[in-house]
Design an enzyme around this catalytic site. Structure first.
Site, PDB file in Angstrom:
ATOM      1  CG  ASP A   1     -26.449  18.416  15.903  1.00 55.61           C
ATOM      2  OD1 ASP A   1     -25.514  19.198  15.639  1.00 55.61           O
ATOM      3  OD2 ASP A   1     -26.700  18.053  17.058  1.00 55.61           O
TER       4      ASP A   1
ATOM      5  CG  ASP B   1     -18.525   6.241  11.726  1.00 54.75           C
ATOM      6  OD1 ASP B   1     -18.330   5.683  10.634  1.00 54.75           O
ATOM      7  OD2 ASP B   1     -18.458   7.466  11.886  1.00 54.75           O
TER       8      ASP B   1
ATOM      9  CG  ASP C   1     -26.647  10.595  19.190  1.00 57.03           C
ATOM     10  OD1 ASP C   1     -26.557  10.522  17.956  1.00 57.03           O
ATOM     11  OD2 ASP C   1     -26.424  11.629  19.838  1.00 57.03           O
TER      12      ASP C   1
ATOM     13  CD  GLU D   1     -20.784   5.745  20.964  1.00 53.49           C
ATOM     14  OE1 GLU D   1     -21.143   6.921  21.054  1.00 53.49           O
ATOM     15  OE2 GLU D   1     -20.802   5.111  19.892  1.00 53.49           O
TER      16      GLU D   1
ATOM     17  CE  LYS E   1     -25.366  11.601  14.974  1.00 51.53           C
ATOM     18  NZ  LYS E   1     -26.037  12.410  16.004  1.00 51.53           N
TER      19      LYS E   1
HETATM   20  O1  LIG Z   1     -17.163   9.852  13.956  1.00 58.03           O
HETATM   21  C1  LIG Z   1     -18.211   9.689  14.583  1.00 58.03           C
HETATM   22  C2  LIG Z   1     -18.428  10.289  15.833  1.00 58.03           C
HETATM   23  C3  LIG Z   1     -19.623  10.058  16.490  1.00 58.03           C
HETATM   24  N1  LIG Z   1     -20.576   9.251  15.964  1.00 58.03           N
HETATM   25  C4  LIG Z   1     -21.839   9.013  16.696  1.00 58.03           C
HETATM   26  O2  LIG Z   1     -22.454  10.249  16.995  1.00 58.03           O
HETATM   27  C5  LIG Z   1     -23.250  10.132  18.147  1.00 58.03           C
HETATM   28  C6  LIG Z   1     -23.034  11.309  19.054  1.00 58.03           C
HETATM   29  O3  LIG Z   1     -21.760  11.242  19.611  1.00 58.03           O
HETATM   30  P1  LIG Z   1     -21.469  11.577  21.141  1.00 58.03           P
HETATM   31  O4  LIG Z   1     -20.069  11.292  21.424  1.00 58.03           O
HETATM   32  O5  LIG Z   1     -22.498  10.960  22.001  1.00 58.03           O
HETATM   33  O6  LIG Z   1     -21.594  13.142  21.114  1.00 58.03           O
HETATM   34  P2  LIG Z   1     -22.537  14.129  21.909  1.00 58.03           P
HETATM   35  O7  LIG Z   1     -21.781  15.379  22.087  1.00 58.03           O
HETATM   36  O8  LIG Z   1     -23.146  13.522  23.090  1.00 58.03           O
HETATM   37  O9  LIG Z   1     -23.637  14.363  20.810  1.00 58.03           O
HETATM   38  C7  LIG Z   1     -24.394  15.531  20.667  1.00 58.03           C
HETATM   39  O10 LIG Z   1     -23.773  16.408  19.748  1.00 58.03           O
HETATM   40  C8  LIG Z   1     -23.522  15.852  18.463  1.00 58.03           C
HETATM   41  C9  LIG Z   1     -22.859  16.891  17.612  1.00 58.03           C
HETATM   42  O11 LIG Z   1     -23.580  18.048  17.638  1.00 58.03           O
HETATM   43  C10 LIG Z   1     -24.832  15.345  17.869  1.00 58.03           C
HETATM   44  O12 LIG Z   1     -24.566  14.714  16.662  1.00 58.03           O
HETATM   45  C11 LIG Z   1     -25.475  14.380  18.828  1.00 58.03           C
HETATM   46  O13 LIG Z   1     -26.666  13.877  18.335  1.00 58.03           O
HETATM   47  C12 LIG Z   1     -25.710  15.065  20.129  1.00 58.03           C
HETATM   48  O14 LIG Z   1     -26.304  14.166  21.061  1.00 58.03           O
HETATM   49  C13 LIG Z   1     -22.894   8.814  18.812  1.00 58.03           C
HETATM   50  O15 LIG Z   1     -23.958   7.909  18.651  1.00 58.03           O
HETATM   51  C14 LIG Z   1     -21.658   8.376  18.057  1.00 58.03           C
HETATM   52  O16 LIG Z   1     -21.590   6.996  17.941  1.00 58.03           O
HETATM   53  C15 LIG Z   1     -20.379   8.665  14.740  1.00 58.03           C
HETATM   54  O17 LIG Z   1     -21.217   7.919  14.255  1.00 58.03           O
HETATM   55  N2  LIG Z   1     -19.199   8.889  14.084  1.00 58.03           N
HETATM   56 MN   LIG Z   2     -24.117  11.702  23.286  1.00 54.94          MN
END
Ligand SMILES: O=c1ccn([C@@H]2O[C@H](COP(=O)(O)OP(=O)(O)O[C@H]3O[C@H](CO)[C@@H](O)[C@H](O)[C@H]3O)[C@@H](O)[C@H]2O)c(=O)[nH]1
Ligand SMILES: [Mn+2]
Length: 723
Positions: free
Chosen positions: A438, A135, A296, A106, A272
């Site tokens: 979420d 994180d 995010d 990221e 997260k």
């Molecule tokens: O241990 C962690 C893992 C992820 N993140 C953050 O969580 C967000 C979402 O992560 P990403 O890898 O982009 O996952 P996605 O699958 O794209 O995310 C979707 O699915 C997630 C789980 O359902 C939701 O939390 C997100 O908002 C949703 O966009 C990012 O900003 C990460 O930086 C953390 O802060 N800590």
């Molecule tokens: Mn995402």
């Protein structure tokens, strides 16, 4: 109704058609089930059992889907009426958290763009605080934010002065928007900052001579040689403080705070959800705004008025006191014209939330959700109904956020042992126990009686990025589906728990989401069973002249036509719909079944759950291929192997079936199977192309093609024993 309403809601016009269709289709499903049962009694065979199983699962998931179609509603907001209801000085405070977890997946430049886009919200700046939740515990990200804090002094007044719409600098300077005189100078500043940050990320360390501020230099001292992303103390650093820091015009800047919670390998950090809970506590210590927005890192603001839209709900004099969430859809800026992977998720971003909004409220989808902070701290019963304006706003008195005692508390609440023996993650904050924190959290909040609304203005409020490599997308989906299975098998199952604590239709809405991994069962059965029977010239469906045939035709065509109708209503196009249905089949042969395997392995203690962060790094080559509408394979992955096996088996079955029919007749008996195999072939076209015709980097790896051919021939040989 108020003369100048802040918001309105009206039912979607297509709901009557939906309801009537549901009744007709339900009758057809019952007729099919009758036929299955009849066959089971009078002509039992393993194919009868498998087909019954497939159709029962399809019918159940279909039935839960109807919950969204019963009462979809459309809302509108009227921010121009806000001044008639509330003075700007009475607006509630807004704390925004921008989540990031890995500077290499990221890129920090993108994270600061998201932060800058919300710092530049059209909102009283002294009431606005932006927290970055890092994180990944990375000094590279902290450094990027130090730079962003300086750049904000120029960027925010520029956006305000000229009422700029695109407040992410990367988007603004990369677009053909009109540039006002100062823009050129600010653009140079931005490019210089960007290059500096990218260089630091490339080298992997921040050299002290890049930092002028003593205080910030001290902050970087925390990155001692033993500091790792998995093992480090809490870092809370106030980069901008509204009371003290002004922009170049003398206007206060919003607060900007960097938070990286403590990590220790021996304490589970709950991904997260855990990060967000730390920030809830840190922000309660420093600013304690009644509204808490979760973003995010890729989801930059695309409309500076979004916070005002939110107030149109929270400050409505007739607001439901239990309103806990105003959710905006997750839209994406980098999806190609035909949406090759169905990644726009139109049903999920429109049909589902509008449907749930008409029942008892939509879900939280991880980003773009404005929470009432109190809802994250307890149930409406324990907190008592409250108006957002009455919510107590934390007061530091004359103290600065940077004073040692305040920061000591902030660091303590960001400690990894702070949650031990507390209700955090169980009854408070974002709930632990599912990789879809979420959806799980909103389910739990709504079981407590909190409600939500869906706000979907014409111009998307947030835009994020969507994976361009198929492997990333399949892994992301697999993670979500494991999360759903965790919910289904927990005590908070949407049916058993949901029926007790929420409106049953609302519980069905959650059930639909959670049951989606089970789609693997019918999709895998339909991807192989009719085809293998066809290879062996064995008929398993009614022949064309049979009285049951029209029922089958109606069920298939009716389902697809209805899905197209819903897709178009949600704002999609025919081509995007076709691609999204193709993707559904691909997921059904990969992410869905693999999520089940992952879940079983985890339940047996053979593996642990991981939140694999989706990469947001741009690769120009890949982008070109994606924009040309090509599927990106390129790497070896078991997820590609299963899809490839299905593609090969379908092609083989179609060819052998066609040859058999031409030679020996039997077209009527085998028509349905030929049709299904042919449908499989059409849907698999990009896979054949990737296996045989492409030479670019995104083609199917030769090893995967060979393995798929090998497995398909074994399946083919074994199938003759079964029929
Ligand atoms: O241990 C962690 C893992 C992820 N993140 C953050 O969580 C967000 C979402 O992560 P990403 O890898 O982009 O996952 P996605 O699958 O794209 O995310 C979707 O699915 C997630 C789980 O359902 C939701 O939390 C997100 O908002 C949703 O966009 C990012 O900003 C990460 O930086 C953390 O802060 N800590
Ligand atoms: Mn995402």
């Amino acid at each position: 109704m108020l003369e100048a309403p802040l918001n309105t809601r009206k039912p979607s016009p297509e709901r009557w058609f939906n309801r009537a269709y549901t009744i007709v289709y339900t009758a057809a499903i019952f007729a099919l089930v009758y036929r299955h049962c009849y066959n089971l009694v009078y002509h039992p065979s393993f194919t009868t059992i498998f087909l019954l199983l497939a159709d029962v699962v399809l019918a159940l998931v279909w039935a839960t889907w109807q919950a969204y179609l019963l009462n979809p509603i459309q809302r509108k907001v009227f921010p121009e009426n806000l001044p008639k209801v509330v003075k700007e000085s009475d607006y509630p405070g807004l704390d925004v958290v921008v989540c990031t977890a890995d500077p290499f997946r990221e890129p920090p430049v993108r994270v600061i763009n998201t932060a800058l886009s919300v710092m530049a919200y059209e909102y009283p700046t002294e009431k606005l605080s932006v927290y970055v939740s890092d994180d990944g515990g990375s000094q590279l990200t902290l450094f990027a934010f130090m730079e962003a804090a300086k750049f904000a002094k120029h960027w925010l007044p520029y956006c305000r002065k000229y009422d700029i719409m695109d407040r992410s600098p990367e988007v603004y300077f990369g677009s053909d928007s009109f540039f006002f005189p100062e823009a050129y100078q600010i653009k140079v500043m931005y490019e210089t900052m960007k290059a500096k940050i990218e260089k630091v990320v490339d080298t992997g360390t921040v050299s002290p001579n890049l930092i002028t501020d003593e205080r910030w230099l001290k902050a970087l001292d925390k990155w001692t040689p033993t500091f790792t992303p998995q093992n480090h103390p809490a870092v809370v650093e106030v980069l901008l403080e509204s009371n003290e820091d002004k922009d170049i015009t003398g206007h206060p800047l919003p607060n900007l705070i960097y938070v990286s919670r403590e990590k220790n390998k021996s304490v589970h950090h709950n991904f997260k959800g855990g990060a967000l809970n730390s920030v809830i506590r840190v922000s309660a210590t420093l600013t304690d705004a009644p509204i808490f927005l979760v973003l995010d890192c890729d989801m930059y603001s695309n409309n500076p008025k979004t916070a005002l839209y939110t107030l149109c709900h929270y400050l409505d004099p007739k607001v439901d006191p239990n309103l806990a969430l105003v959710q905006f859809p997750q839209c994406f800026h980098d999806i190609n014209k035909v949406d090759t992977y169905g990644a726009e998720h139109l049903p999920e971003i429109r049909t589902i939330p509008m449907g749930m909004d008409g029942i008892c409220g939509t879900m939280f989808i991880g980003s773009g959700g404005f929470f009432k902070r109190q809802a994250l701290l307890g149930s409406p019963a324990s907190i008592g109904p409250s108006n957002i304006k009455e919510a107590k706003t934390h007061c530091l008195g004359n103290k600065s956020m940077k004073s040692d005692d305040i920061l000591a508390v902030a660091h303590r609440v960001a400690g990894c042992q702070y949650e031990e023996n507390t209700k955090w993650g169980l009854e408070m904050g974002f709930r632990y126990g599912s990789l879809v924190e979420d959806i799980y959290t909103s389910f739990r909040l709504q079981c407590q009686g909190w409600t939500s609304v869906f706000c979907d203005p014409e111009r998307p409020s947030f835009l994020g990025n969507s994976p361009m490599a198929l492997s990333d997308l399949l892994l992301q989906s697999k993670r979500w589906f494991v999360g759903f299975l965790e919910m289904v098998t927990s005590k908070h199952n949407p049916i058993t728990y949901g029926f007790k604590y929420m409106n049953p239709i609302h519980a069905l809405c959650y059930a639909h989401y959670n049951f989606r991994p089970f789609w693997a069962i019918p999709i895998v059965i339909y991807a192989f069973l009719p085809q293998l029977a066809l290879i062996n010239s064995y008929s398993i469906f009614p022949k064309v002249s049979d009285t049951w045939f029209p029922l089958y035709a109606f069920l298939f065509l009716g389902a697809y036509a209805k899905s197209l109708f819903e897709f178009l209503v949600a704002g999609g196009t025919f081509v995007k719909w076709r691609n999204s249905t193709r993707m559904w089949l691909a997921l059904g042969c990969s992410s869905y079944p693999f999520s089940m395997v992952d879940w079983v392995l985890k339940s047996l203690g053979l593996s642990t759950m991981e939140f694999n962060v989706t990469s947001k790094v741009l690769d120009d080559d890949l982008k070109k291929r994606y924009e040309a509408g090509l599927f990106e394979f390129g790497v070896e992955s078991p997820l590609f192997l299963t899809i490839s096996i299905a593609a090969v088996v379908n092609l083989l079955a179609f060819l052998m079936g066609a040859i058999h029919v031409l030679k020996n007749g039997g077209f009527e008996e085998l028509f349905a199977q030929l049709f299904i195999a042919g449908f499989g072939v059409i849907n698999s076209w990009p896979i054949y192309e990737a296996m045989l015709l492409r030479s670019d980097k995104g083609k199917m790896p030769m090893m995967t093609t060979l393995k798929a051919l090998g497995v398909a021939s074994v399946v083919y040989s074994v199938s003759s024993l079964a029929f």
